[in-house]
Enzyme design. Structure first.
Site, PDB file in Angstrom:
ATOM      1  CE  LYS A 258      -1.810  13.729  22.167  1.00 13.42           C
ATOM      2  NZ  LYS A 258      -2.759  14.140  23.193  1.00 13.42           N
TER       3      LYS A 258
ATOM      4  CE1 TYR B 243     -10.173   6.856 -10.632  1.00 13.35           C
ATOM      5  CE2 TYR B 243      -8.831   7.905  -8.942  1.00 13.35           C
ATOM      6  CZ  TYR B 243      -9.107   6.819  -9.760  1.00 13.35           C
ATOM      7  OH  TYR B 243      -8.305   5.712  -9.701  1.00 13.35           O
TER       8      TYR B 243
END
Ligand SMILES: *Cc1c(COP(=O)(O)O)cnc(C)c1O
Length: 347
Positions: free
Chosen positions: A37, A247
């Site tokens: 999956k 940042y």
């Protein structure tokens, strides 16, 4: 197509097959399948199926019919089951025989029977309270006339071998087995296989361990790493004491440093939990991530690797248990969030 993709996932096909073989051996006489999956946990389902089918795997599991459709034709002898069952709008596709639905609810069973059925799988809930029929529903006659190929259940705590729910679920599954005739019975996922052969029944369904995930000490020495991100140094810069990186200036240099900026970021699944904790690897050296991981870029300290130049590649430390500790993400999250920007390359 760019001839030399700047970010790659190097996928170790030998390790994938070796992991499956070990899990198959641990499953004893039971057959060993593969959960594929979410595009084989981000690794790439089509290639995984091809390689595992060649090694002898016959039973594959996806979550949705969309995933079954994307997979296309399976190798001869292989079969596919769709774990989320079947919705009304999926009945035509489901009845075409591409895959068996794993029926989870009474409504799904009624729908399948009304349409004339055919072989299907059935999920029983034995204590996880996720998908599946209750034991009472299984005993009610609801399943009379249904051709059950595989009756299955799923363990909630198999990665905690001492957890009492494991025994409880094992006993409940024995009760389900006595109630529902089926061609095969299946309970264990990767961690369940390591609980011992009494959990294996006729078919096991490992997922994470195929792709290098380690849920259990017994697996630690045997399961091999499959996925290695490899990225490029886009720029090298020298910074001075007091300079900040990235940042919010979360990293401030306390010495002159040589740093490398990598084409890797949270859009590639390298989430911000790796800020200040992750590591790149080059020539046996560990090069720590400094500052905050941004969307497309991450800085590393090149202090221990003066030979590295702009355009050189580094491997990202993606040993799953260690990367999980570094980032606070589960091993499952680490794999399934790997982005689409990587070129997936089997070695
Ligand atoms: C995902 C899944 C598996 C595989 O679990 P792992 O922990 O990845 O081994 C097996 N069975 C079911 C029903 C699943 O949903």
């Amino acid at each position: 197509m760019i001839s030399d993709p700047p970010s790659r996932l190097i996928l170790d096909g030998t390790a994938l097959v070796a992991n499956w073989c070990w899990l198959a051996q641990q499953s004893g006489p039971a057959a060993c399948g593969a959960a594929i999956k979410a595009d084989s946990y981000g690794v790439g389902a089509a290639e995984v199926v091809r390689r595992l089918a060649a090694a002898g795997c016959r039973d594959f599991f996806v979550a949705t019919w969309g995933e079954a459709l994307a997979l296309g034709r399976l190798p001869d002898g292989a079969s596919l089951a769709v774990l989320h069952g079947v919705r009304e709008s999926e009945m035509d596709f489901a009845r075409s025989g591409v895959a068996r639905p794993v029926l989870n609810t009474a409504a799904q069973v009624v729908r399948w029977k009304a349409a004339g059925g055919g072989p299907c799988d059935v999920m029983i809930d034995t204590g996880m309270n996720r998908l599946g029929l209750s034991l009472d529903e299984a005993a009610s006659g609801l399943l009379d006339g249904v051709m059950v190929d595989t009756l299955m259940s799923h363990l909630a705590c198999a990665d905690e071998p001492g957890h009492p729910l494991n025994r409880h679920q094992l006993e409940a599954f024995h009760a389900a087995r006595a109630l529902v005739p089926a061609r095969r019975y299946s309970l264990a996922n990767s961690a369940g296989i390591c609980l011992g052969q009494e959990y294996a029944f006729d078919l096991t369904r490992p997922g994470i361990a195929l792709y290098g995930g380690i849920q259990n000490e017994a697996a630690a020495e045997r399961i091999r790493q499959v996925v290695r991100p490899e990225v490029e140094i886009l720029q090298i810069r020298g910074i001075r004491p007091g300079d900040s990186v990235g940042y919010n200036a979360t990293f401030i240099a306390d010495r002159p440093m040589r740093i490398g900026i990598l084409n890797l970021g949270y859009a590639d699944g390298y989430l911000r939990g790796f800020s200040g904790t992750g590591c790149a690897l080059a020539a046996g050296k560990r090069l720590p991530v400094i500052g905050r991981v941004s969307m497309d870029l991450t800085a590393i300290d090149l202090g221990d690797a003066p030979e590295l130049q702009e355009g050189d590649r580094v491997t990202i430390d993606f040993d799953l248990p260690r990367a999980s500790r570094q980032s606070g993400l589960s091993q499952y999250e680490l794999l399934t969030t790997l982005g689409r920007r990587y070129h997936r390359q089997w070695s």
